[in-house]
Design a protein around this motif. Structure first.
Motif, PDB file in Angstrom:
ATOM      1  N   SER A  52      40.660  22.512  40.367  1.00  0.00           N
ATOM      2  CA  SER A  52      41.068  23.687  41.144  1.00  0.00           C
ATOM      3  C   SER A  52      40.730  24.950  40.374  1.00  0.00           C
ATOM      4  O   SER A  52      40.673  24.967  39.135  1.00  0.00           O
ATOM      5  N   GLY A  54      41.714  28.138  42.208  1.00  0.00           N
ATOM      6  CA  GLY A  54      42.645  29.123  42.761  1.00  0.00           C
ATOM      7  C   GLY A  54      41.931  30.135  43.627  1.00  0.00           C
ATOM      8  O   GLY A  54      40.771  29.962  43.988  1.00  0.00           O
ATOM      9  N   ASP A  55      42.630  31.234  43.922  1.00  0.00           N
ATOM     10  CA  ASP A  55      42.104  32.219  44.873  1.00  0.00           C
ATOM     11  C   ASP A  55      41.008  33.095  44.290  1.00  0.00           C
ATOM     12  O   ASP A  55      40.203  33.650  45.029  1.00  0.00           O
ATOM     13  N   ASP A  56      40.981  33.249  42.984  1.00  0.00           N
ATOM     14  CA  ASP A  56      39.987  34.113  42.346  1.00  0.00           C
ATOM     15  C   ASP A  56      38.866  33.247  41.791  1.00  0.00           C
ATOM     16  O   ASP A  56      39.079  32.450  40.871  1.00  0.00           O
TER      17      ASP A  56
END
Ligand code: SF4
Ligand code: SF4
Length: 174
Positions: A52, A54-56
């Motif tokens: 993973s 994440g969003d960034d």
């Protein structure tokens, strides 16, 4: 250290290692991806959903070591050649390493090669177990190395005899 020399420090390497318990259980991926760069093909490549970011997209990848089975698929998709698989369960004194490899000629299964550390220095002899080729992707070598050097070996060199190996057989595909 990494910025000046291109070689991670022992502390930087330590951060990337799965737990000792996980390493003894079988093959596990190790992400030597040290910088915050916009990159994430490893996430999509993993069939286990073990990686993973994440969003960034600039975040560094995080491995869920309980989901990783050490298949090595992510290695062939990483443009930074930053991922390795280490299998401490291979034999009492040997570990199996999976390494990304982008040089030619490719070694052959069964061939003895020099095992290189992160500085490119030969520190052991390794035996090539498999050569996994995937169309338009990085080749992944499986090599057998002394267990006590498995975390130091991150490359190989083939003998410089000007030999061109027969590449018509003995290769596997991912
Ligand atoms: S080695 Fe396989 S299971 Fe592990 S992170 Fe890479 S693709 Fe996923
Ligand atoms: S694909 Fe490679 S370089 Fe890109 S984030 Fe994943 S491990 Fe890092």
């Amino acid at each position: 250290m990494l910025i000046q020399t291109g070689i991670p420090s022992p502390d930087e390497i330590k951060e990337t290692l799965p737990s000792p318990e996980r390493l003894e259980q079988g093959p596990a991926a190790i992400f030597e991806c040290f910088q915050n760069i916009p990159c994430n093909p490893c996430v999509d490549a993993c069939p286990q959903g073990a990686i993973s970011i994440g969003d960034d997209i600039n975040n560094r990848p995080v491995l869920d070591e309980s989901k990783c089975n050490g298949c090595g698929i992510c290695l062939a998709h990483c443009p930074g050649l930053s991922i390795f698989v280490v299998d401490y369960s291979y034999s009492p004194n040997e570990a199996l390493l999976k390494l990304p490899y982008e040089y030619l000629p490719l070694p052959l299964p069964g061939q003895q090669v020099s095992a290189l550390n992160r500085k490119g220095q030969a520190i052991a002899t390794a035996q090539v177990k498999r050569v996994q080729q995937n169309k338009n992707k990085t080749t992944v070598l499986w090599i057998v190395v002394p267990k006590n050097l498995a975390m130091d070996i991150r490359g190989i060199a083939t003998p410089k005899e000007g030999k061109h190996y027969d590449r018509t057989s003995n290769y596997l595909s991912l």
